[in-house]
Scaffold this active site. Sequence first.
Site, PDB file in Angstrom:
ATOM      1  N   CYS A   1      -1.020  12.829   0.877  1.00 45.56           N
ATOM      2  CA  CYS A   1      -1.036  11.419   1.291  1.00 45.56           C
ATOM      3  C   CYS A   1       0.250  10.958   1.961  1.00 45.56           C
ATOM      4  CB  CYS A   1      -1.355  10.530   0.095  1.00 45.56           C
ATOM      5  SG  CYS A   1      -2.973  10.882  -0.653  1.00 45.56           S
TER       6      CYS A   1
ATOM      7  N   HIS B   1       1.026   3.787   2.420  1.00 46.08           N
ATOM      8  CA  HIS B   1      -0.163   4.617   2.253  1.00 46.08           C
ATOM      9  C   HIS B   1      -1.197   3.791   1.509  1.00 46.08           C
ATOM     10  CE1 HIS B   1      -3.007   7.530   0.978  1.00 46.08           C
ATOM     11  NE2 HIS B   1      -2.562   7.583  -0.267  1.00 46.08           N
TER      12      HIS B   1
ATOM     13  N   ASN C   1      -9.055   5.395   0.370  1.00 46.52           N
ATOM     14  CA  ASN C   1      -7.874   6.250   0.509  1.00 46.52           C
ATOM     15  C   ASN C   1      -8.234   7.408   1.436  1.00 46.52           C
ATOM     16  OD1 ASN C   1      -5.799   8.116   0.223  1.00 46.52           O
ATOM     17  ND2 ASN C   1      -5.628   7.871  -1.997  1.00 46.52           N
TER      18      ASN C   1
END
Length: 329
Positions: A123, A256, A286
């Site tokens: 990520c 993020h 996500n």
Amino acid sequence: MAQSTLYSRVLGTGSYLPPDRVTNQQLTDRLAKEGIETSDEWIVARTGIHARHFAAPDVTTSDLALEASRRAIEAAGVDPQSIDLIIVATSTPDFVFPSTACLLQNKLGIKNGGAAFDVQAVCSGFAYAMATADSFIRSGQHRTALIVGAETFSRILDFKDRTTCVLFGDGAGAVILSASEEPGVLGSALHADGSYSNILCTPGNVNRGVIDGSAFLHMDGQAVFKLAVNVLEKVAIEALAKANLAPEQIDWLIPHQANIRIMTSTCRKLGLPQERMVVTVDQHGNTSAASIPLALDAAVRDGRIQRGQHVLIEGVGGGFTWGASVFRF
């Protein structure tokens, strides 16, 4: 005559989401058929996510990267043949090898022999890719870089685990970074601690054609949350210090897009108003390495981010890895 200092500057952005948009209710209905209980209210309260996009079975990570890259190239107004560096941040590549970056280079028809490789930092991958491309450009080795975050995380989700399968989505975002005498990327900071590798991972591996262990994503959510809120403020402050900027000089924070609680916690610790934080997690979920460039492109295209403004990106991911970059758009 003194040689001028080289910087790297963002010329254009692009993004792509697969057309299959899956709402929480649609996902809840799908899970119910497998005897897995969850609800829209449960998902929203814990994550802020309302929907995500899933790629079709025949669509690969490089396919998503291609669409995002085309849009970034168009926005930047550059000749694809001038791109002499391609870095793709992904944890869900098309193959073990060749790299997704090499596949993307071929799909774009780029024949100049420039470097192409993948970065795997989950990520925080896009922050790693941007810092890497910036270093190559500043050194004079390359002039025009295509950096991409692209993921098909739906391929590694266990749809019997409601704590993870509701979180992730697929997508891609891309940025053209080019050499410039005007400052663009102002400061970056990257870190990792492999002792936390077991709290977010896909523990399986391929051994002589056989999958050894689970090929699905595993996450200890509480441990990830605790680590994330601890390191994100610190790495953001470190990147800001390298850029000689204070938090209040940041026009836009692009974290993020993992979990709205982690995002708002970092924003609050930096002393920034929530209105300066770009949020797409509610509609994208996500998307791992794709989340930051997806959010960046959304805010550029809707007019929020303007030329000359300071942008801070930051992320944390499996490994464990974390990183941040500050740039003037």
